[in-house]
Scaffold this active site. Sequence first.
Site, PDB file in Angstrom:
ATOM      1  N   GLY A  12    -135.673  11.194 -14.619  1.00  0.00           N
ATOM      2  CA  GLY A  12    -136.000   9.847 -13.648  1.00  0.00           C
ATOM      3  C   GLY A  12    -137.149   8.855 -14.914  1.00  0.00           C
ATOM      4  O   GLY A  12    -138.020   9.523 -15.248  1.00  0.00           O
ATOM      5  N   ILE A  14    -138.791   6.861 -13.535  1.00  0.00           N
ATOM      6  CA  ILE A  14    -140.252   6.289 -13.358  1.00  0.00           C
ATOM      7  C   ILE A  14    -141.274   7.762 -14.073  1.00  0.00           C
ATOM      8  O   ILE A  14    -141.906   7.447 -14.168  1.00  0.00           O
ATOM      9  CB  ILE A  14    -140.102   6.135 -12.108  1.00  0.00           C
ATOM     10  N   ASP A  37    -136.255  21.684  -6.011  1.00  0.00           N
ATOM     11  CA  ASP A  37    -134.653  21.182  -5.090  1.00  0.00           C
ATOM     12  C   ASP A  37    -134.658  20.548  -4.651  1.00  0.00           C
ATOM     13  O   ASP A  37    -134.612  21.214  -3.362  1.00  0.00           O
ATOM     14  CB  ASP A  37    -133.151  21.847  -5.727  1.00  0.00           C
ATOM     15  N   LEU A  38    -134.553  19.163  -4.267  1.00  0.00           N
ATOM     16  CA  LEU A  38    -134.859  18.359  -2.825  1.00  0.00           C
ATOM     17  C   LEU A  38    -133.534  18.311  -2.043  1.00  0.00           C
ATOM     18  O   LEU A  38    -133.870  19.158  -0.415  1.00  0.00           O
ATOM     19  CB  LEU A  38    -134.877  16.793  -3.294  1.00  0.00           C
ATOM     20  N   TYR A  62    -132.069  10.807  -4.809  1.00  0.00           N
ATOM     21  CA  TYR A  62    -130.483  10.948  -4.445  1.00  0.00           C
ATOM     22  C   TYR A  62    -130.101   9.078  -4.710  1.00  0.00           C
ATOM     23  O   TYR A  62    -130.144   8.615  -4.223  1.00  0.00           O
ATOM     24  CB  TYR A  62    -129.509  10.780  -3.599  1.00  0.00           C
ATOM     25  N   ASP A 103    -136.461  -1.614  -1.747  1.00  0.00           N
ATOM     26  CA  ASP A 103    -136.054  -2.280  -0.922  1.00  0.00           C
ATOM     27  C   ASP A 103    -134.560  -3.041  -0.153  1.00  0.00           C
ATOM     28  O   ASP A 103    -134.315  -3.233   0.718  1.00  0.00           O
ATOM     29  CB  ASP A 103    -135.696  -4.115  -2.447  1.00  0.00           C
ATOM     30  N   TYR A 126    -127.262   5.388   0.870  1.00  0.00           N
ATOM     31  CA  TYR A 126    -128.239   4.813   0.353  1.00  0.00           C
ATOM     32  C   TYR A 126    -129.870   4.035   0.760  1.00  0.00           C
ATOM     33  O   TYR A 126    -131.087   4.962   1.041  1.00  0.00           O
ATOM     34  CB  TYR A 126    -128.382   4.281  -1.360  1.00  0.00           C
ATOM     35  N   TRP A 151    -134.877  -3.052  -9.161  1.00  0.00           N
ATOM     36  CA  TRP A 151    -134.349  -3.410  -9.581  1.00  0.00           C
ATOM     37  C   TRP A 151    -134.954  -2.719 -10.635  1.00  0.00           C
ATOM     38  O   TRP A 151    -135.247  -3.869 -11.468  1.00  0.00           O
ATOM     39  CB  TRP A 151    -134.196  -4.829 -10.866  1.00  0.00           C
TER      40      TRP A 151
HETATM   41  N1  LIG Z   1    -133.265   2.140 -10.137  1.00  0.00           N
HETATM   42  C1  LIG Z   1    -134.185   1.018  -9.587  1.00  0.00           C
HETATM   43  O1  LIG Z   1    -133.325   0.285  -9.192  1.00  0.00           O
HETATM   44  C2  LIG Z   1    -134.592   1.796  -8.027  1.00  0.00           C
HETATM   45  C3  LIG Z   1    -135.157   0.720  -6.698  1.00  0.00           C
HETATM   46  C4  LIG Z   1    -135.832   1.129  -6.144  1.00  0.00           C
HETATM   47  C5  LIG Z   1    -136.076   2.527  -5.974  1.00  0.00           C
HETATM   48  N2  LIG Z   1    -135.452   3.381  -6.202  1.00  0.00           N
HETATM   49  C6  LIG Z   1    -136.941   4.464  -5.909  1.00  0.00           C
HETATM   50  O2  LIG Z   1    -137.399   4.930  -7.359  1.00  0.00           O
HETATM   51  C7  LIG Z   1    -137.678   6.021  -7.844  1.00  0.00           C
HETATM   52  C8  LIG Z   1    -137.072   6.237  -8.540  1.00  0.00           C
HETATM   53  O3  LIG Z   1    -135.916   6.050  -9.732  1.00  0.00           O
HETATM   54  P1  LIG Z   1    -135.423   5.914 -10.798  1.00  0.00           P
HETATM   55  O4  LIG Z   1    -134.421   5.009 -10.694  1.00  0.00           O
HETATM   56  O5  LIG Z   1    -136.176   6.431 -12.123  1.00  0.00           O
HETATM   57  O6  LIG Z   1    -134.134   7.714 -10.856  1.00  0.00           O
HETATM   58  P2  LIG Z   1    -133.400   8.048 -11.909  1.00  0.00           P
HETATM   59  O7  LIG Z   1    -133.341   7.446 -12.854  1.00  0.00           O
HETATM   60  O8  LIG Z   1    -132.009   7.404 -10.819  1.00  0.00           O
HETATM   61  O9  LIG Z   1    -133.537   9.347 -11.651  1.00  0.00           O
HETATM   62  C9  LIG Z   1    -134.028  10.399 -10.722  1.00  0.00           C
HETATM   63  C10 LIG Z   1    -133.974  11.100 -10.270  1.00  0.00           C
HETATM   64  O10 LIG Z   1    -134.471  11.929  -9.620  1.00  0.00           O
HETATM   65  C11 LIG Z   1    -133.811  13.307  -9.737  1.00  0.00           C
HETATM   66  N3  LIG Z   1    -133.243  14.435  -8.722  1.00  0.00           N
HETATM   67  C12 LIG Z   1    -132.154  13.770  -8.213  1.00  0.00           C
HETATM   68  N4  LIG Z   1    -131.007  14.688  -7.218  1.00  0.00           N
HETATM   69  C13 LIG Z   1    -132.770  15.837  -7.277  1.00  0.00           C
HETATM   70  C14 LIG Z   1    -132.536  16.746  -6.386  1.00  0.00           C
HETATM   71  N5  LIG Z   1    -131.436  17.218  -5.348  1.00  0.00           N
HETATM   72  N6  LIG Z   1    -133.549  17.483  -6.685  1.00  0.00           N
HETATM   73  C15 LIG Z   1    -134.630  17.069  -7.200  1.00  0.00           C
HETATM   74  N7  LIG Z   1    -134.455  15.972  -8.413  1.00  0.00           N
HETATM   75  C16 LIG Z   1    -133.586  14.798  -8.593  1.00  0.00           C
HETATM   76  C17 LIG Z   1    -133.329  13.433 -10.915  1.00  0.00           C
HETATM   77  O11 LIG Z   1    -133.417  15.416 -11.129  1.00  0.00           O
HETATM   78  P3  LIG Z   1    -132.045  15.413 -12.089  1.00  0.00           P
HETATM   79  O12 LIG Z   1    -131.855  15.189 -13.704  1.00  0.00           O
HETATM   80  O13 LIG Z   1    -132.205  16.662 -12.221  1.00  0.00           O
HETATM   81  O14 LIG Z   1    -130.681  14.354 -11.922  1.00  0.00           O
HETATM   82  C18 LIG Z   1    -134.100  12.686 -11.525  1.00  0.00           C
HETATM   83  O15 LIG Z   1    -135.221  13.056 -12.240  1.00  0.00           O
HETATM   84  C19 LIG Z   1    -136.291   6.799  -6.400  1.00  0.00           C
HETATM   85  O16 LIG Z   1    -137.110   6.941  -5.126  1.00  0.00           O
HETATM   86  C20 LIG Z   1    -135.913   5.716  -6.363  1.00  0.00           C
HETATM   87  O17 LIG Z   1    -134.964   5.749  -4.625  1.00  0.00           O
HETATM   88  C21 LIG Z   1    -134.904   3.091  -7.702  1.00  0.00           C
END
Ligand SMILES: NC(=O)c1ccc[n+]([C@@H]2O[C@H](COP(=O)([O-])OP(=O)(O)OC[C@H]3O[C@@H](n4cnc5c(N)ncnc54)[C@H](OP(=O)(O)O)[C@@H]3O)[C@@H](O)[C@H]2O)c1
Length: 302
Positions: A12, A14, A37-38, A62, A103, A126, A151
Amino acid sequence: MTLRIAVTGWTGQIVCAMLERVPVGVEVVAIRRPELDLAVPRTIAPALRAARADVIVNAAAYTAVDQAESEPDLAMRVNGEAAGEAARAAARLGVPVIQISTDYVFDGALDRPYREDDAVGPVSAYGASKLAGERAVAAATPDHAILRTAWVYSPFGKNFVRTMLRLGEAREEVGVVADQIGCPTSAFDIADAIFAVARNLRQRPGDPSLRGVFHMVGRGETSWAGFAEAIFAEAEQHGRKPVRVRRIGTADYPTPARRPANSRLECTKLAAVHGVNLPEWHEAARSCVARLLAEEGGRQAP
Ligand SMILES: NC(=O)c1ccc[n+]([C@@H]2O[C@H](COP(=O)([O-])OP(=O)(O)OC[C@H]3O[C@@H](n4cnc5c(N)ncnc54)[C@H](OP(=O)(O)O)[C@@H]3O)[C@@H](O)[C@H]2O)c1
């Protein structure tokens, strides 16, 4: 004494930023699938116990916002129920949990940046699943900090900056939504903020003011179109051809999931309570573009 942080996920945005930014005196243990695994509840507590952490960060989720509309149960299991399970595991281990949220828990109808205590009202599957996660964490343990961000971009994974740079390679003009506003947020700035919050939670275990919901986004605001213009302007500085941004409306770019028109988050509580201020979005976005283009240049070099 070293602060040991366990974080869910591995690939991910972050998590990658945290692993690159580990400060002195901090250790980060990233736990990936299949160990944790979540979507498989029985894996969560044992994996977190084995990590022997001082603070647990649930950053995995997710995150396929549009796909969640056709898989709402899976999104709810991963973002809602599993977040609660991770927080219950943290409580049993006697350590604080930091839950990353979004958000998208808001409907975006407000005409000012959202504060932590504004009414929630997700407009997507979501968003509903992430809100369920917040509630499950809060119900599981008072020893939590829920950090809502928005974002998010970085040199890793899928995000808006990488998408724009890819589209800009092939096109002279890109249509981008101009009627959604928010705060672009660098995953590196989020990583630094998480480390600061984790330290505070560990150092002041009985302090309820450090616990609860906090907003955490880059300073300033823009639209997706404004963000795209900044990305292309910076890319041009690095030798890319100019790309025009055609400002379009949300209605011109239909997606399965609805998104809030106003994604702005007010971050004064995080600054006042945790002493954390995220930098202005423009600067961090520039350095992300510069890095991506430098890495691309490096890959293309003979
Ligand atoms: N991206 C945005 O703009 C945004 C905005 C607001 C909040 N957020 C929040 O910020 C956090 C991090 O987001 P991100 O953008 O860094 O996420 P990301 O790049 O999409 O990565 C998601 C991560 O979650 C893991 N994951 C997904 N399903 C899983 C499961 N069933 N069990 C274990 N791991 C699982 C993925 O692992 P795999 O590689 O194995 O799939 C990956 O490491 C999340 O909580 C998201 O909701 C993101």
